[in-house]
Write a protein that holds these residues in place. Sequence first.
Motif, PDB file in Angstrom:
ATOM      1  N   HIS A  55     -51.162  17.583 -41.494  1.00 31.80           N
ATOM      2  CA  HIS A  55     -52.205  16.655 -41.946  1.00 31.80           C
ATOM      3  C   HIS A  55     -51.750  15.228 -41.658  1.00 31.80           C
ATOM      4  O   HIS A  55     -50.610  14.872 -41.931  1.00 31.80           O
ATOM      5  CB  HIS A  55     -52.417  16.858 -43.444  1.00 31.80           C
ATOM      6  CG  HIS A  55     -53.442  15.951 -44.034  1.00 31.80           C
ATOM      7  ND1 HIS A  55     -54.784  16.164 -43.859  1.00 31.80           N
ATOM      8  CD2 HIS A  55     -53.311  14.825 -44.770  1.00 31.80           C
ATOM      9  CE1 HIS A  55     -55.450  15.196 -44.482  1.00 31.80           C
ATOM     10  NE2 HIS A  55     -54.586  14.381 -45.048  1.00 31.80           N
ATOM     11  N   SER A  56     -52.646  14.440 -41.096  1.00 35.87           N
ATOM     12  CA  SER A  56     -52.285  13.054 -40.820  1.00 35.87           C
ATOM     13  C   SER A  56     -52.228  12.264 -42.123  1.00 35.87           C
ATOM     14  O   SER A  56     -53.142  12.324 -42.943  1.00 35.87           O
ATOM     15  CB  SER A  56     -53.312  12.431 -39.884  1.00 35.87           C
ATOM     16  OG  SER A  56     -53.011  11.072 -39.730  1.00 35.87           O
ATOM     17  N   LEU A  57     -51.154  11.514 -42.311  1.00 28.73           N
ATOM     18  CA  LEU A  57     -50.938  10.866 -43.600  1.00 28.73           C
ATOM     19  C   LEU A  57     -51.236   9.365 -43.588  1.00 28.73           C
ATOM     20  O   LEU A  57     -51.034   8.694 -44.593  1.00 28.73           O
ATOM     21  CB  LEU A  57     -49.483  11.088 -44.049  1.00 28.73           C
ATOM     22  CG  LEU A  57     -49.108  12.558 -44.320  1.00 28.73           C
ATOM     23  CD1 LEU A  57     -47.604  12.707 -44.492  1.00 28.73           C
ATOM     24  CD2 LEU A  57     -49.830  13.073 -45.548  1.00 28.73           C
ATOM     25  N   THR A  58     -51.675   8.828 -42.448  1.00 27.35           N
ATOM     26  CA  THR A  58     -51.979   7.398 -42.457  1.00 27.35           C
ATOM     27  C   THR A  58     -53.422   7.170 -42.900  1.00 27.35           C
ATOM     28  O   THR A  58     -54.328   7.906 -42.525  1.00 27.35           O
ATOM     29  CB  THR A  58     -51.739   6.748 -41.083  1.00 27.35           C
ATOM     30  OG1 THR A  58     -51.767   7.742 -40.093  1.00 27.35           O
ATOM     31  CG2 THR A  58     -50.424   6.030 -41.042  1.00 27.35           C
ATOM     32  N   ALA A  59     -53.577   6.124 -43.695  1.00 24.35           N
ATOM     33  CA  ALA A  59     -54.847   5.898 -44.371  1.00 24.35           C
ATOM     34  C   ALA A  59     -55.994   5.609 -43.403  1.00 24.35           C
ATOM     35  O   ALA A  59     -57.142   5.942 -43.679  1.00 24.35           O
ATOM     36  CB  ALA A  59     -54.694   4.737 -45.359  1.00 24.35           C
ATOM     37  N   ASP A  60     -55.683   4.987 -42.260  1.00 23.18           N
ATOM     38  CA  ASP A  60     -56.761   4.561 -41.364  1.00 23.18           C
ATOM     39  C   ASP A  60     -57.003   5.547 -40.220  1.00 23.18           C
ATOM     40  O   ASP A  60     -57.773   5.278 -39.324  1.00 23.18           O
ATOM     41  CB  ASP A  60     -56.419   3.182 -40.773  1.00 23.18           C
ATOM     42  CG  ASP A  60     -55.116   3.201 -39.985  1.00 23.18           C
ATOM     43  OD1 ASP A  60     -54.426   4.234 -40.004  1.00 23.18           O
ATOM     44  OD2 ASP A  60     -54.795   2.176 -39.351  1.00 23.18           O
ATOM     45  N   ASP A  61     -56.324   6.684 -40.223  1.00 29.62           N
ATOM     46  CA  ASP A  61     -56.397   7.600 -39.079  1.00 29.62           C
ATOM     47  C   ASP A  61     -57.349   8.752 -39.364  1.00 29.62           C
ATOM     48  O   ASP A  61     -57.071   9.603 -40.206  1.00 29.62           O
ATOM     49  CB  ASP A  61     -54.990   8.142 -38.789  1.00 29.62           C
ATOM     50  CG  ASP A  61     -55.007   9.245 -37.742  1.00 29.62           C
ATOM     51  OD1 ASP A  61     -55.911   9.223 -36.886  1.00 29.62           O
ATOM     52  OD2 ASP A  61     -54.133  10.124 -37.792  1.00 29.62           O
ATOM     53  N   ILE A 120     -58.954  10.368 -36.517  1.00 27.77           N
ATOM     54  CA  ILE A 120     -59.108  11.199 -35.322  1.00 27.77           C
ATOM     55  C   ILE A 120     -58.401  12.541 -35.499  1.00 27.77           C
ATOM     56  O   ILE A 120     -58.846  13.562 -34.984  1.00 27.77           O
ATOM     57  CB  ILE A 120     -58.616  10.451 -34.049  1.00 27.77           C
ATOM     58  CG1 ILE A 120     -59.065  11.199 -32.777  1.00 27.77           C
ATOM     59  CG2 ILE A 120     -57.113  10.274 -34.007  1.00 27.77           C
ATOM     60  CD1 ILE A 120     -60.534  11.217 -32.532  1.00 27.77           C
ATOM     61  N   HIS A 121     -57.298  12.532 -36.269  1.00 27.32           N
ATOM     62  CA  HIS A 121     -56.580  13.801 -36.449  1.00 27.32           C
ATOM     63  C   HIS A 121     -57.261  14.736 -37.451  1.00 27.32           C
ATOM     64  O   HIS A 121     -56.804  15.855 -37.648  1.00 27.32           O
ATOM     65  CB  HIS A 121     -55.122  13.526 -36.831  1.00 27.32           C
ATOM     66  CG  HIS A 121     -54.350  12.916 -35.697  1.00 27.32           C
ATOM     67  ND1 HIS A 121     -54.142  11.562 -35.602  1.00 27.32           N
ATOM     68  CD2 HIS A 121     -53.802  13.465 -34.589  1.00 27.32           C
ATOM     69  CE1 HIS A 121     -53.475  11.310 -34.472  1.00 27.32           C
ATOM     70  NE2 HIS A 121     -53.255  12.447 -33.852  1.00 27.32           N
TER      71      HIS A 121
END
Lengths: 135, 294, 264
Positions: B46-52, B54-55
């Motif tokens: 799971h993508s953990l960056t707040a602004d991402d 696309i993943h």
Amino acid sequence: MTLPISDQSLSLSSIAEINTLSGENVKVCMQCATCTGMCPMAQEMDFSPRKVMHFAQFGLIDKLLEINTFWKCASCHACSVKCPRGIDIAKVMEALRQQTLRKSKNHIEPSQMAKETITELPQIALVAGFRKFTS
Amino acid sequence: MKISYYPGCTLKTKAKNLDIAAVASLEALGVEVEEIDRWNCCGAVHSLTADDLIHQVGPVRNLIRAKEMGAEKLITLCSMCYNTLARANQIMKTDPVKRDTINRFMDEEIDYNGEVEVVHYLSFLKEAIGWEKLKQQVKVPLTGLKIGSYYGCTLQRPAEVGIEPFGHFELMNDMFRSLGATVMGFADADKCCGSYQVLSSAPGENSASANIINTAAGQGIEALATSCPLCEFNLGKQQQQMLDKGNIEQNVPTYYFSQLLAVALGLDSELCHFELNDRQSLTLLENKNYLVAA
Amino acid sequence: MCETKQKTQATPKVATGDRAILPEGAKTIPVYIMGKKYEVPETLTIMKAMEFAGFHFLRGAGCRGGICGACPTVYRMAGDYKLHFGLACQTVVQADMYLAQIPFFPANRADYSIEEIGGLPEAIHALYPELFRCVACNQCTKACPMDVDVLGYISALKQGNIEKAAKLSFDCIQCGLCASRCMGEIPQYHAAQLARRIYGRYILPNAEHLKTRVEAIEAGHYDAMLAELEQMSKEDLEKKYVEREREPDFAEVGSWSPAETKYL
């Protein structure tokens, strides 16, 4: 270890950037080190998760970019679920990885990996690893 | 009963032993398993960056495939697939801003609003079959097998998608009790095996994996069961190298929980593809006389 | 591709060579080539319209029949954000198109010997590990001028299903538009070509009748016939061609065989 904190080493904008990328507030950390205690990778890290949180609180971005802690993080969330201050530390680690990766600097290069290694690894290892280590 | 199923990439090759045994077991228990059409990789982490966002597109696309098929529930086996699908689904259910952005980006797909429920196989087994009924279906009780249920990280963390609360391993433990095995306490049941760090460490040198095997051996566990192909790789396939390098003291055979389920249900052991496990895994079961040939 | 001066006559009645032959009083429409406005006759393909505008294709044009993949084009309609993709030789110009040619894309193409790599999916994974950087954004599929399910075959490759990847990618013409859109920097079309090669070499059963025919050719079975043909004049060859025996159209399978059987 002594880390000089001065207007040269300290970057307020890096604190803001880590907070923005992670969606967390690193200043909330009270340095209890529960994260370090929970971390299954701590013994392979040159600085423990607690220390990294401390660097992040002071915006010591140059130091942060040269250590291996967040590259050794396995995103297992053991730290996050036990943090008494409710910080999702795994997200802070991701923010630190992304600060490098978003400059198009890969931590590992898929094309440099041994063909035998790629052949042996399960697909999820490659997908997960490339997500975390390449931009 | 019919259920939609998302297998995941690794389950079609190196972890066929997780997939085939699980599907065959459900079918033996009277559930028709329907693999969703045109599925793609879930993204594994799971993508953990707040602004991402696309993943999140990859996992959401799979949920759209399930919705298109009219599925209310989508079951998964692989812990990493479960985690990425469930967490992406949570975004689509609870965050209207992100949901709209993702739906707008996927202008070639129907809109998705979290209509499908992502369910792990073990939860489904309990809910749809139940432990009492499972017990009645057991043909080869795993009597005397000292099993350790290993959950790893992604089945339980974070809490919002965990298949049960932290510190509880009842789903897998109850399944094994129903199969007649002896469930052992296991202090490292939710310790991470090192996951994708296998890319950055030499074979057999992953300290996280070695610690888990040492804890299991120390607690008298003779078999470890997992739900994740990456855990199986780190703990099982790397085990001989850990032993050779002196990082662990003794072997502990590893299995997918579905293989042991199929064995206890008396299914043909060919379905379990033990050739994909470490050789010692098959030897232990042979020594205990659990295996049924066709 | 290079630009020469625009024709002075706005709508010439006749164009020669590669240029379009225009119908009487043809209407023109504005298109933008590399940002510059040109008036071109409607009904032309992008390629013909660019030639009309004065461009010469030295590269980036091939078969002109929609199959060689040399003339991929990205375009956008004025006032809209959406990018569209097509082959310059197949796509008809529309008013207010913004055009850019992508005749080549620097996608990674791995070196391998098909005889040495073996027929397992891991061979493809080892040569193109970047496959695992796919995020399923599907921009590749949206960019494909041949309507290939690019994400579908990339997913099949990750799942180790070479046959599925080979079949899904069968219509690929290697234009590279998929790769030009990929945030994972994956050379989709090269990986698919490798999948089709592995499928042909290791998975598809060999055609037995082909083997017998190749053996017959190698044994010199047709040498005399070819030598005879080589000696003939062009007129005689043409006559022989016109008078050749042909299977009737729509003949039932197995219902026809030639009168001359010595070459069978």
